[in-house]
Scaffold this motif. Structure first.
Motif, PDB file in Angstrom:
ATOM      1  N   GLU A  14       0.675  -1.149  -0.015  1.00  0.00           N
ATOM      2  CA  GLU A  14       0.015  -0.051   0.110  1.00  0.00           C
ATOM      3  C   GLU A  14       0.803   1.189  -0.108  1.00  0.00           C
ATOM      4  O   GLU A  14       1.862   1.105   0.571  1.00  0.00           O
ATOM      5  CB  GLU A  14      -1.023   0.030   1.283  1.00  0.00           C
ATOM      6  N   ARG A  26       2.363  -5.981  13.437  1.00  0.00           N
ATOM      7  CA  ARG A  26       1.004  -5.588  13.646  1.00  0.00           C
ATOM      8  C   ARG A  26       0.726  -5.770  15.240  1.00  0.00           C
ATOM      9  O   ARG A  26       0.653  -6.798  15.845  1.00  0.00           O
ATOM     10  CB  ARG A  26       0.073  -6.556  12.931  1.00  0.00           C
ATOM     11  N   ASP A  38     -10.352  -4.799   7.490  1.00  0.00           N
ATOM     12  CA  ASP A  38      -9.927  -6.177   7.179  1.00  0.00           C
ATOM     13  C   ASP A  38      -8.926  -6.793   8.062  1.00  0.00           C
ATOM     14  O   ASP A  38      -8.452  -8.044   8.081  1.00  0.00           O
ATOM     15  CB  ASP A  38      -9.002  -5.909   5.894  1.00  0.00           C
ATOM     16  N   THR A  39      -8.595  -6.019   9.360  1.00  0.00           N
ATOM     17  CA  THR A  39      -8.217  -6.776  10.382  1.00  0.00           C
ATOM     18  C   THR A  39      -8.796  -6.780  11.714  1.00  0.00           C
ATOM     19  O   THR A  39      -8.245  -6.363  12.623  1.00  0.00           O
ATOM     20  CB  THR A  39      -6.516  -6.025  10.712  1.00  0.00           C
ATOM     21  N   HIS A 215      -0.804  -6.532  -2.371  1.00  0.00           N
ATOM     22  CA  HIS A 215      -0.631  -7.950  -1.688  1.00  0.00           C
ATOM     23  C   HIS A 215      -2.020  -8.778  -1.602  1.00  0.00           C
ATOM     24  O   HIS A 215      -1.819 -10.026  -1.765  1.00  0.00           O
ATOM     25  CB  HIS A 215      -0.332  -7.787  -0.199  1.00  0.00           C
TER      26      HIS A 215
HETATM   27 MG   LIG Z   1      -3.450  -5.141   5.855  1.00  0.00          MG
END
Ligand SMILES: [Mg+2]
Ligand SMILES: C[S@@+](CC[C@H](N)C(=O)[O-])C[C@H]1O[C@@H](n2cnc3c(N)ncnc32)[C@H](O)[C@@H]1O
Ligand SMILES: Nc1nc2[nH]cc(C(=O)O)c2c(=O)[nH]1
Ligand code: SF4
Length: 221
Positions: A14, A26, A38-39, A215
């Protein structure tokens, strides 16, 4: 100490570092609650799901498990794992819930560059050399003052879009922000075709850049 959900080496997918080999950290925890996030497995910090860093590094599925570690333990793990990337992306969850100064400083001292992916809902605590990507979340926890200071600090602003109103929100935010030295990206939400078409049209109209989460197209983490 940092609560870490995942550590992995991949290609940044990104924003302006797209294509760069990078180590991702993360961090666990985010109170913002974006419906399309998305997480979502990083949102809650459940005491019973703590595990050792060694288990976090080898985990392949998205789980809510996390490890409590120091900056020095993270650096030692990069070396132990044989990671070759020299760019470290700190994301989450919301990484700016944490003071990122000790982690980024240690990484800089050891030859790494650092980047933060943040929503702009918490005050950014990171060194001046850290590349800051703000993906602004409007009308969310944190308030306008914090978001504006994050936008002022940002090296790049990467706005998730699916509808016209998201573009209008960004235009509104940029009215109060000096964008001369900043890169402005639109990122289609969840690779939706309509969102991508809208983002392309709006990038052409406003002379912004497109970020497509490479990705996900590649099927890598
Ligand atoms: Mg991500
Ligand atoms: C998961 S967030 C974590 C960092 C931080 N909480 C934030 O929102 O910037 C990382 C990046 O993914 C983006 N993102 C999350 N879910 C997405 C989705 N479904 N489609 C496109 N981008 C998404 C966020 O806007 C942010 O730029
Ligand atoms: N490859 C890859 N690039 C990314 N850039 C930002 C990501 C994030 O989740 O913050 C991300 C991610 O999860 N994977
Ligand atoms: S701020 Fe980031 S991690 Fe938190 S819910 Fe929104 S996209 Fe997900």
């Amino acid at each position: 100490m940092y609560k870490v959900n995942e550590v992995f080496e991949t290609i940044q997918g990104e924003g302006s570092f797209t294509g760069a080999a990078a180590i991702f950290i993360r961090l666990q925890g985010c109170p913002v609650g974006c419906s399309w996030c998305d997480t979502k497995h990083t949102w809650d910090i459940k005491d019973e799901l703590a595990m050792p860093l060694g288990d976090i590094v080898i985990k392949t599925a998205e789980t809510e498990h996390w490890a409590q570690v120091t900056a020095a333990e993270l650096l030692a793990r990069f070396i132990q794992e044989g990671y070759q990337a020299k760019h470290v992306v700190i994301t989450g969850g919301e990484p700016c819930m944490y003071d990122l100064n000790p982690l980024c400083e240690l990484l800089h001292q050891n030859g790494y560059s650092t980047q933060i992916e943040t929503s702009g809902t918490f005050t950014i605590k990171a060194p001046a050399q850290t590349w800051v990507t703000v993906s602004p979340k409007v009308n969310m926890a944190g308030g306008y003052k914090v978001l504006q200071s994050a936008l002022d600090r940002a090296n790049e602003i990467k706005h998730p879009v699916a509808m016209e109103k998201h573009v209008d929100e960004l235009l509104q935010l940029l009215q109060h922000t000096d964008t001369k030295a900043k890169l402005i990206y639109l990122q289609p939400i969840s690779q939706q075709r309509r969102a991508t078409e809208l983002a392309i049209a709006m990038c052409k109209k406003h002379n912004w850049r497109l970020s497509v989460q490479v990705h996900k197209y590649l099927g890598i983490s």
